[in-house]
Design a protein around this motif. Structure first.
Motif, PDB file in Angstrom:
ATOM      1  N   VAL A  29      42.060  32.300  50.155  1.00 14.73           N
ATOM      2  CA  VAL A  29      42.145  33.377  49.171  1.00 14.73           C
ATOM      3  C   VAL A  29      41.465  32.981  47.857  1.00 14.73           C
ATOM      4  O   VAL A  29      40.858  33.823  47.184  1.00 14.73           O
ATOM      5  N   CYS A  30      41.534  31.714  47.483  1.00 10.93           N
ATOM      6  CA  CYS A  30      40.833  31.277  46.262  1.00 10.93           C
ATOM      7  C   CYS A  30      39.321  31.404  46.440  1.00 10.93           C
ATOM      8  O   CYS A  30      38.615  31.867  45.532  1.00 10.93           O
ATOM      9  N   ALA A  31      38.822  31.010  47.617  1.00  5.74           N
ATOM     10  CA  ALA A  31      37.387  31.154  47.884  1.00  5.74           C
ATOM     11  C   ALA A  31      36.990  32.623  47.907  1.00  5.74           C
ATOM     12  O   ALA A  31      35.896  32.992  47.463  1.00  5.74           O
ATOM     13  N   SER A  32      37.888  33.494  48.408  1.00  2.00           N
ATOM     14  CA  SER A  32      37.596  34.928  48.420  1.00  2.00           C
ATOM     15  C   SER A  32      37.470  35.468  47.001  1.00  2.00           C
ATOM     16  O   SER A  32      36.559  36.248  46.693  1.00  2.00           O
ATOM     17  N   ALA A  33      38.405  35.064  46.137  1.00  2.00           N
ATOM     18  CA  ALA A  33      38.372  35.549  44.757  1.00  2.00           C
ATOM     19  C   ALA A  33      37.091  35.113  44.052  1.00  2.00           C
ATOM     20  O   ALA A  33      36.458  35.899  43.332  1.00  2.00           O
ATOM     21  N   VAL A  34      36.683  33.857  44.280  1.00  2.00           N
ATOM     22  CA  VAL A  34      35.448  33.372  43.647  1.00  2.00           C
ATOM     23  C   VAL A  34      34.236  34.059  44.256  1.00  2.00           C
ATOM     24  O   VAL A  34      33.252  34.355  43.559  1.00  2.00           O
ATOM     25  N   ALA A  35      34.279  34.347  45.581  1.00  2.00           N
ATOM     26  CA  ALA A  35      33.159  35.035  46.224  1.00  2.00           C
ATOM     27  C   ALA A  35      32.924  36.401  45.598  1.00  2.00           C
ATOM     28  O   ALA A  35      31.780  36.853  45.463  1.00  2.00           O
ATOM     29  N   GLY A  36      34.009  37.076  45.179  1.00  2.00           N
ATOM     30  CA  GLY A  36      33.848  38.366  44.530  1.00  2.00           C
ATOM     31  C   GLY A  36      33.150  38.271  43.188  1.00  2.00           C
ATOM     32  O   GLY A  36      32.633  39.272  42.679  1.00  2.00           O
ATOM     33  N   LEU A  37      33.118  37.082  42.601  1.00  2.00           N
ATOM     34  CA  LEU A  37      32.456  36.873  41.303  1.00  2.00           C
ATOM     35  C   LEU A  37      31.039  36.341  41.459  1.00  2.00           C
ATOM     36  O   LEU A  37      30.401  35.983  40.456  1.00  2.00           O
ATOM     37  N   SER A  38      30.545  36.269  42.703  1.00  2.00           N
ATOM     38  CA  SER A  38      29.245  35.647  42.965  1.00  2.00           C
ATOM     39  C   SER A  38      28.128  36.331  42.189  1.00  2.00           C
ATOM     40  O   SER A  38      28.069  37.560  42.082  1.00  2.00           O
ATOM     41  N   GLN A  39      27.215  35.505  41.662  1.00  2.00           N
ATOM     42  CA  GLN A  39      26.077  35.996  40.887  1.00  2.00           C
ATOM     43  C   GLN A  39      24.761  35.816  41.629  1.00  2.00           C
ATOM     44  O   GLN A  39      23.703  36.205  41.125  1.00  2.00           O
ATOM     45  N   SER A  40      24.823  35.189  42.811  1.00  2.00           N
ATOM     46  CA  SER A  40      23.601  34.959  43.578  1.00  2.00           C
ATOM     47  C   SER A  40      23.972  34.809  45.051  1.00  2.00           C
ATOM     48  O   SER A  40      25.127  34.500  45.380  1.00  2.00           O
TER      49      SER A  40
END
Length: 724
Positions: A29-40
């Motif tokens: 879930v932490c990786a999912s949350a960061v994936a939603g913030l992806s810039q590239s």
């Protein structure tokens, strides 16, 4: 996900399963949350990789925790529920994802955010409700094995993904990556043979059921993931449906999967028979994929729905039950490794299959597009090239009518070819299942023996040869041993939870038994027979209906032998003989008699280690395979240890009170000695090999030497003052 599944499974055998599943959920879930913030794209791919690590844990640990709580006989029903949950998630995921993608004020990033609150709820529920027994054991993680299998699998997946796209299938890149994969996986196998706690214990594959189930899972994975991935492409690109509707239109496959998983699980729990479901599932998957290979972009939907339902039925019958069959074959200590092995092969098959078939799909679509464009106005080619696209996938809705029909026809025909190419993989999975030998599901969580109460004398048989039974609720079943052979005359005793004997009977010649329980409640069923380990099982009776309960006993065998000295051939008396099993437990110890003989009875069949130690001889350990029946005989030859002796001298003669230390090639201290007035020292019972002798008393001196064999080796040491 594929590469991390075996590591999570092995960790589950060593650490708290509850802690691990919470950790896997947190990572995901932490990786999912960061994936939603992806810039590239690079950041998104990295986050997805971390998601895969967490998903590997969730995939394997869900089934491992279920197995730790429920015995195999009851596990079929709960595995069905787990499969139905998986099927529900399969349809809910694309549906919710499609809705989010189609909603302008949300966007694709919310695909990753949507799972965060559910994961938080799951963590709380796990913490409050999950109660598992925690087994304390020596922990030694096989990090080398984890590295080699992760690197090998990832390199293999990268090759399959890029071959045919970034470079040719036959190219120097292919040779390099395939060769590197072979080296890494070879190193993994070598590491596993030497590791004390291997990631994937290779001994598991000596069991035919586990080996065949793993291979079948490899090919089932191809069929399962092909359906999950390519149906969405078919409905969106070949039929012009939205992401939301493409999820809705896969419901027949999901209903088939959920229904088959649930129904087969409940019937397996009631009957204890599971192989027939595997065979039927293999046929359904093969037929479903073969029929899907005939579809086109304009095929009537209800035809496709029937074909998808067949595929779902087959996957539902096979996916969970292959894991169930594997878990039924192993001890509790290997539950995590065995379960994750099957899941690993299924994930590996799915990933390799979709990557390879994806490359083939690109080739087939190009072929059909080229054929379809023949005869069309050249301006349509320009329209296709200028349409909104992502990685050469066209936006079908923006294409002119004639060109749109060509594109939809090409994708429909190309994806159908992929289904057709996947059908032989399902057929191979069916063939592997055909050779799996069915064994009754155990009624206890582990295969460890239980201590039983001593039964009373058996009741006298009635004149018709059947047992006289008091009134009550019938409890019937069969007692079987290895290879499902019946165990006649086994004593079956029904005991209350307070230890009071309620009923007792003897199994008939065909292994069947029958007795009566006084009423609904929870009881202990104790079974014992000559040549088998006793077993105690808990049975719960909820109403007045007869209860069917089969019992599987683990057989015991004998081990005898003699210990002799190699040089003289004479028996070695009073040698200590120790037997340890594959888990390191010490089931038996004996001391040899006058003629060097020893004997063990009631050993569990399978691999054991036999260690022998005697004064004046080198200890020796042997790997012995205990036969399923009868007595296994071994002969053990002990070497007489070599002797190393010498004198420590100073400039003025022999040196008393000098300390001499002997160190082997691994750096272990073999022994120490202090010289007497004559400066002499000695070490006995040495093995052949390299040693270092260190003498202190004056400035220390270290000398490397080789002990060559039996007898006496002389080594004098000269000590003197340093010139400094």
């Amino acid at each position: 996900m594929t590469a991390s599944v075996p590591l999570w499974g092995k960790l589950a055998d060593l650490f708290s399963k509850k802690l691990l599943v919470q950790l896997a959920l947190a990572v995901f879930v932490c990786a999912s949350a960061v994936a939603g913030l992806s810039q590239s794209p690079g950041m998104l791919i990295a986050c997805r990789a971390v998601q895969g690590i967490g998903m590997g844990g969730l995939t394997s640990l869900a089934q491992i925790i279920l197995a730790a709580m429920v015995p195999p006989r009851e596990r079929g029903r709960y595995s069905g529920y787990l499969g139905a949950t998986f099927a529900t998630a399969m349809v809910a995921g694309p549906l919710i994802g499609g809705v989010i993608t189609d909603t302008s004020w949300l966007g694709w990033r919310w695909i990753f955010y949507i799972g965060v609150p559910f994961a938080a709820i799951a963590l709380v529920v796990l913490q409050r409700t999950l109660r598992l027994p925690l087994t304390r054991r020596e922990v030694k993680v096989d990090w080398a094995g984890a590295f080699f299998i992760t690197a090998g699998v990832c390199l293999l997946l990268l090759w399959v993904t890029f071959a045919g796209d970034k470079y040719d299938w036959l190219s120097w890149q292919t040779y390099t990556m395939v060769g590197g994969t072979a080296v890494l996986l070879g190193a993994f196998v070598l590491t596993e043979t030497r590791a004390s706690q291997p990631i994937i214990p290779l001994r598991l594959f000596r069991n035919r059921t586990i080996a065949l189930a793993a291979l079948a899972s490899l090919f089932v994975g191809v069929a399962m993931y092909v359906g999950i991935i390519y149906f969405s492409q078919y409905f969106q690109l070949a039929r012009g449906e939205s992401p939301t509707m493409s999820g809705v239109m896969t419901i027949p496959m999901i209903v088939g999967l959920a229904g088959a998983s649930t129904v087969s699980g409940r019937i397996i729990t009631r009957t204890g028979r599971w192989k027939g479901w595997l065979l039927a599932g293999g046929l359904f998957v093969t037929a479903g994929l073969g029929l899907l290979g005939t579809i086109r972009h304009d095929t009537t939907y209800w035809h496709i729905a029937i074909f998808m339902a067949l595929l779902g039925l087959g996957i539902g019958m096979m996916m969970q039950n292959l894991v169930l069959a594997t878990q039924n074959q192993v001890e509790t200590a290997d539950l995590g490794a065995a379960s994750s092995t099957v899941n690993f092969f299924r994930s590996l098959g799915g990933t390799l299959g979709t990557s390879a078939l994806g490359a083939i799909l690109a080739h087939r679509i190009t072929h059909y597009l080229t054929d379809g464009m023949t005869g069309l106005d050249p301006r349509y080619r320009a329209a296709l090239a200028s349409s909104d696209s992502s990685d050469s996938i066209p936006d079908v809705a923006t294409l002119p009518g004639p060109l749109r029909r060509v594109v939809e026809s090409s994708y429909g025909h190309g994806i159908a070819d992929i289904f057709l190419y996947a059908a032989p993989f399902a057929l191979v999975a069916f063939l592997f299942c055909l050779f799996i030998k069915e064994s009754p599901l155990r009624t206890t969580k582990g295969a460890a023996p239980a201590t039983t109460l001593q039964p009373t004398a058996p009741p006298a048989p009635t004149p018709t040869g059947t047992e006289a039974e008091p009134s009550g609720i019938p409890v019937r079943g069969s007692v079987r041993g290895a290879e499902s052979a019946p165990v006649p005359h086994a004593a079956v005793t029904l005991v209350s939870r307070t230890g009071r004997q309620l009923a007792r009977t003897l199994a008939r010649t065909d292994g069947s038994y029958a007795l009566q329980a006084p009423g609904p409640g929870s009881y202990v069923l104790i079974t014992s027979a000559d040549g088998f380990e006793p077993q105690a099982s808990t049975i719960a009776i909820h109403d007045d209906d007869p209860v069917s309960y089969d019992i599987l006993l683990a057989g015991t065998s004998g081990l005898t032998g003699v210990v002799r000295a190699v040089r003289t051939g004479t028996p070695v008396k009073d040698a200590v003989v120790v037997v340890t099993d594959v888990r390191g437990d010490l089931p038996a110890t004996r001391t040899t008699g006058e003629q060097g003989e020893f004997a063990f009875t009631e050993l569990t069949p399978g691999p054991v280690t036999l260690a022998v130690n005697a004064d004046g001889h080198r200890p020796r350990a042997l790997a012995v395979e205990i036969a399923g029946t009868g007595v296994t005989r071994v002969e053990v030859d002990l070497d007489t240890g070599a002797r190393l002796q010498g004198v420590v001298r100073a400039p003025n003669g022999p040196l008393a009170d000098a300390r001499v230390t002997l160190v082997d090639a691994a750096g272990n201290v073999v022994g120490t000695a202090t010289t007497g007035t004559d400066g002499a020292y000695a070490f006995t019972d040495l093995a052949v090999g390299e040693y270092t002798v260190i003498a202190t008393g004056y400035p220390p001196a270290a000398t490397a030497l080789t002990v060559k064999g039996r007898g006496v080796d002389d080594h004098d040491i000269e000590l003197g003052h340093s010139d400094a």
